[in-house]
Structure formats: structure tokens, C-alpha cells
Design an enzyme around this catalytic site. Sequence first.
Site, short mmCIF file in Angstrom:
data_model
loop_
_atom_site.label_atom_id
_atom_site.label_comp_id
_atom_site.label_asym_id
_atom_site.label_seq_id
_atom_site.Cartn_x
_atom_site.Cartn_y
_atom_site.Cartn_z
N ASP A 178 0.85 -1.19 0.00
CA ASP A 178 0.00 0.00 0.00
C ASP A 178 0.89 1.25 0.00
O ASP A 178 1.90 1.31 0.69
CB ASP A 178 -0.91 0.00 1.23
CG ASP A 178 -2.05 0.98 1.10
OD1 ASP A 178 -3.21 0.53 0.95
OD2 ASP A 178 -1.79 2.21 1.13
N ILE A 179 0.49 2.24 -0.76
CA ILE A 179 1.29 3.46 -0.90
C ILE A 179 1.28 4.29 0.39
O ILE A 179 2.18 5.10 0.61
CB ILE A 179 0.79 4.29 -2.11
CG1 ILE A 179 1.89 5.19 -2.64
CG2 ILE A 179 -0.48 5.06 -1.78
CD1 ILE A 179 1.58 5.81 -4.01
N ASN A 183 -12.95 -3.25 1.90
CA ASN A 183 -13.99 -2.24 1.90
C ASN A 183 -14.86 -2.40 0.66
O ASN A 183 -14.39 -2.78 -0.41
CB ASN A 183 -13.37 -0.84 1.93
CG ASN A 183 -12.71 -0.55 3.26
OD1 ASN A 183 -13.28 -0.84 4.31
ND2 ASN A 183 -11.50 0.00 3.23
N GLY A 215 -16.15 3.38 2.97
CA GLY A 215 -15.08 4.30 2.59
C GLY A 215 -14.19 3.75 1.48
O GLY A 215 -13.06 4.22 1.31
N GLN A 216 -14.66 2.76 0.72
CA GLN A 216 -13.85 2.22 -0.38
C GLN A 216 -13.42 3.35 -1.31
O GLN A 216 -14.25 4.10 -1.82
CB GLN A 216 -14.66 1.18 -1.18
CG GLN A 216 -13.85 0.55 -2.31
CD GLN A 216 -14.66 -0.48 -3.14
OE1 GLN A 216 -15.87 -0.63 -2.91
NE2 GLN A 216 -14.01 -1.15 -4.05
N HIS A 252 -10.19 -5.39 -3.66
CA HIS A 252 -8.88 -5.63 -3.06
C HIS A 252 -9.04 -6.02 -1.61
O HIS A 252 -9.98 -5.59 -0.93
CB HIS A 252 -7.97 -4.41 -3.18
CG HIS A 252 -8.58 -3.13 -2.68
ND1 HIS A 252 -9.51 -2.41 -3.41
CD2 HIS A 252 -8.40 -2.44 -1.53
CE1 HIS A 252 -9.86 -1.33 -2.74
NE2 HIS A 252 -9.22 -1.32 -1.57
N HIS A 297 -6.94 -5.88 1.95
CA HIS A 297 -5.79 -5.36 2.69
C HIS A 297 -5.28 -6.47 3.61
O HIS A 297 -6.08 -7.09 4.33
CB HIS A 297 -6.21 -4.19 3.59
CG HIS A 297 -6.77 -2.99 2.86
ND1 HIS A 297 -6.08 -1.81 2.73
CD2 HIS A 297 -7.97 -2.78 2.26
CE1 HIS A 297 -6.81 -0.93 2.08
NE2 HIS A 297 -7.98 -1.49 1.78
#
Length: 125
Positions: A39-40, A95, A101-102, A108, A110
Site C-alpha cells: 500500500d502506498i 472495503n 469508505g472504499q 482488493h 488489505h
Amino acid sequence: MSVNGLPPYDTNNIFARILRGEIPCKRVLETPHALAFHDIAPQAPTHILVIPKGPYVSATDFNATASAEEIAGFWRAVGQVSAPLEGSGYRLLANMGHDSGQEVPHFHVHVLGGRALGPMLVRPA
Ligand code: AMP
């Protein structure tokens, strides 16, 4: 490839662009049906995203319309990415839609770990 009530797949979402190689990612694992990358904006020492290679908006879309081979391949990849965290523990999170809050409309999961992760949800004030 979306199911009733879900938005159509946006082929220009950021994960679609990563899959096409248009923008870089820090790759962790690639299999025929899944890509995993860091994740960035990590929220834990380990924060990896696992995405299916097919165009699925959400878990609902993926579970309803992906082939059995894609579903198995995807979850095997989640397992491979999670395995190093087995000893200390980890959290999987997906999400889906507005209330979750996607942010990125490509399904995906997490994979979070590397510290005590605290409560599953923030309680409303
Ligand atoms: P979600 O809110 O579940 O849709 O999560 C989207 C995640 O994608 C967030 O944790 C972002 O930090 C992450 N993200 C957004 N853009 C990128 C990118 N280019 N590379 C890696 N992770 C990203």
C-alpha cells in the site's frame, strides 16, 4: 462485469492502471489470477494489497461473477501473502461501497500486520 445495483467497472481506476503497467507498484507477489503490492500509505508495518487481475468492482462483484478458478487463485494468493504473519497474527480487510469508505473501485483485500492492530472498528462518538 458488475452485478445488479453495482456501478460498472471503471477501467481507469488506479489498480487497473497498475495491472496494465501504466503506473508502478512495489510488487510482493504475482500469480495468474492475483497481484499483491505494498500500500502506498501503509497503516501498519505490513500493509499489502491483494487484487484479482480481472475487472471486479468489489467483493460482491467478484464473488458473484468471477470463475471458481479465479476465486481460488485469488484466495490462495491472499494466503501466500499472509503466511509470514501467521505467528504474530494479522488482519484481512475489504472495503465495499460508500459506507465502508472504499476509495479504489477494484476489489482488493488489505493484509495488515506487524503490530497490535487495535479495535476492529472505530466506535462512533
Ligand atoms: P480502500 O479505501 O479500501 O479502497 O483502499 C484503497 C487503498 O489503496 C488505500 O489504502 C490507498 O493507500 C491505496 N492506494 C491508492 N493508490 C495506490 C497506489 N498507487 N499504490 C498502492 N496503493 C495505493
